[in-house]
Design a protein around this motif. Structure first.
Motif, short mmCIF file in Angstrom:
data_model
loop_
_atom_site.label_atom_id
_atom_site.label_comp_id
_atom_site.label_asym_id
_atom_site.label_seq_id
_atom_site.Cartn_x
_atom_site.Cartn_y
_atom_site.Cartn_z
N MET A 58 9.85 -2.86 3.79
CA MET A 58 10.01 -1.74 4.72
C MET A 58 8.77 -0.84 4.68
O MET A 58 8.32 -0.36 5.72
N ALA A 59 8.22 -0.60 3.49
CA ALA A 59 7.03 0.23 3.36
C ALA A 59 5.83 -0.39 4.07
O ALA A 59 5.04 0.33 4.69
N ILE A 60 5.71 -1.70 4.01
CA ILE A 60 4.60 -2.38 4.70
C ILE A 60 4.68 -2.12 6.20
O ILE A 60 3.69 -1.76 6.84
N VAL A 61 5.86 -2.28 6.76
CA VAL A 61 6.06 -2.04 8.19
C VAL A 61 5.85 -0.56 8.52
O VAL A 61 5.15 -0.21 9.48
N ALA A 62 6.45 0.31 7.73
CA ALA A 62 6.37 1.75 7.99
C ALA A 62 4.93 2.26 7.92
O ALA A 62 4.50 3.06 8.77
N GLU A 63 4.17 1.81 6.93
CA GLU A 63 2.78 2.26 6.80
C GLU A 63 1.96 1.87 8.02
O GLU A 63 1.12 2.64 8.48
N LYS A 64 2.19 0.66 8.56
CA LYS A 64 1.47 0.23 9.76
C LYS A 64 1.78 1.15 10.94
O LYS A 64 0.95 1.33 11.83
N ASP A 65 2.98 1.73 10.93
CA ASP A 65 3.41 2.62 12.02
C ASP A 65 3.21 4.09 11.69
O ASP A 65 3.65 4.96 12.45
N GLY A 66 2.57 4.39 10.56
CA GLY A 66 2.30 5.77 10.19
C GLY A 66 3.53 6.54 9.73
O GLY A 66 3.56 7.77 9.81
N VAL A 67 4.53 5.84 9.21
CA VAL A 67 5.76 6.47 8.75
C VAL A 67 5.79 6.42 7.22
O VAL A 67 5.56 5.37 6.62
N SER A 68 6.07 7.54 6.60
CA SER A 68 6.13 7.60 5.14
C SER A 68 7.56 7.36 4.65
O SER A 68 8.51 7.99 5.13
N LEU A 69 7.68 6.48 3.69
CA LEU A 69 8.97 6.24 3.04
C LEU A 69 8.97 6.78 1.61
O LEU A 69 9.88 6.47 0.84
N ARG A 70 7.98 7.56 1.26
CA ARG A 70 7.87 8.10 -0.10
C ARG A 70 9.17 8.78 -0.49
O ARG A 70 9.75 9.53 0.26
N GLY A 71 9.64 8.45 -1.68
CA GLY A 71 10.88 9.02 -2.19
C GLY A 71 12.11 8.19 -1.88
O GLY A 71 13.18 8.42 -2.43
N SER A 72 11.97 7.21 -0.99
CA SER A 72 13.10 6.33 -0.70
C SER A 72 13.46 5.56 -1.96
O SER A 72 12.61 5.30 -2.81
#
Length: 135
Positions: A58-72
């Motif tokens: 999920m982090a790989i996909v989110a980072e490409k889209d500029g979305v932070s999942l930090r803390g998930s």
């Protein structure tokens, strides 16, 4: 290819070395299977691998889209079954930032469902997964 070496240390303890980094982890048999339960068991590592794989893809996909999942984070409850002894169920709860927009959530959830570890598990294993956007 990644080489992993597991060395039996005695008393149902193993030391496992990751070839590329030479980092190590240790395992112990669980108390209900003749161990002391002092460390992760091999089946605990399956649960841990599933959780970290879900978060990683999920982090790989989110980072490409500029979305932070930090803390998930993800929690996994492992249930064993007998005859043969194996993991019968991994109940997965994934906790995500509440500011993730509703349409994007589906993309992340679909990504989680296809993580390589989850896809490698036996089809008889139950893998219910819920997402909570509460962080």
């Amino acid at each position: 290819m990644v080489k992993v070496i597991a060395k039996y240390e005695g008393d149902k303890h193993c030391e496992i070395e990751h070839g590329p980094s030479q980092s190590t982890i240790s395992t112990d048999a669980p108390k209900d299977n003749n161990g002391r339960g002092e460390l992760f068991s091999p089946t605990d590592l399956v649960a841990a691998a599933t959780a970290s794989c879900i978060l990683t893809v999920m982090a790989i996909v989110a980072e490409k889209d500029g979305v932070s999942l930090r803390g998930s984070y993800a929690s996994v409850e492992k249930e064993m079954v007998l005859n043969p002894r194996r993991i019968g169920k991994l109940t997965i709860n994934v906790f995500m930032p509440k500011n993730i927009e509703s349409p994007y959530r589906k993309k992340l959830e679909n990504t989680a469902a296809t993580c390589p570890v989850k896809k490698s598990l036996h089809p008889d294993m139950e893998l219910p997964m819920q997402f909570h956007y509460t962080l």
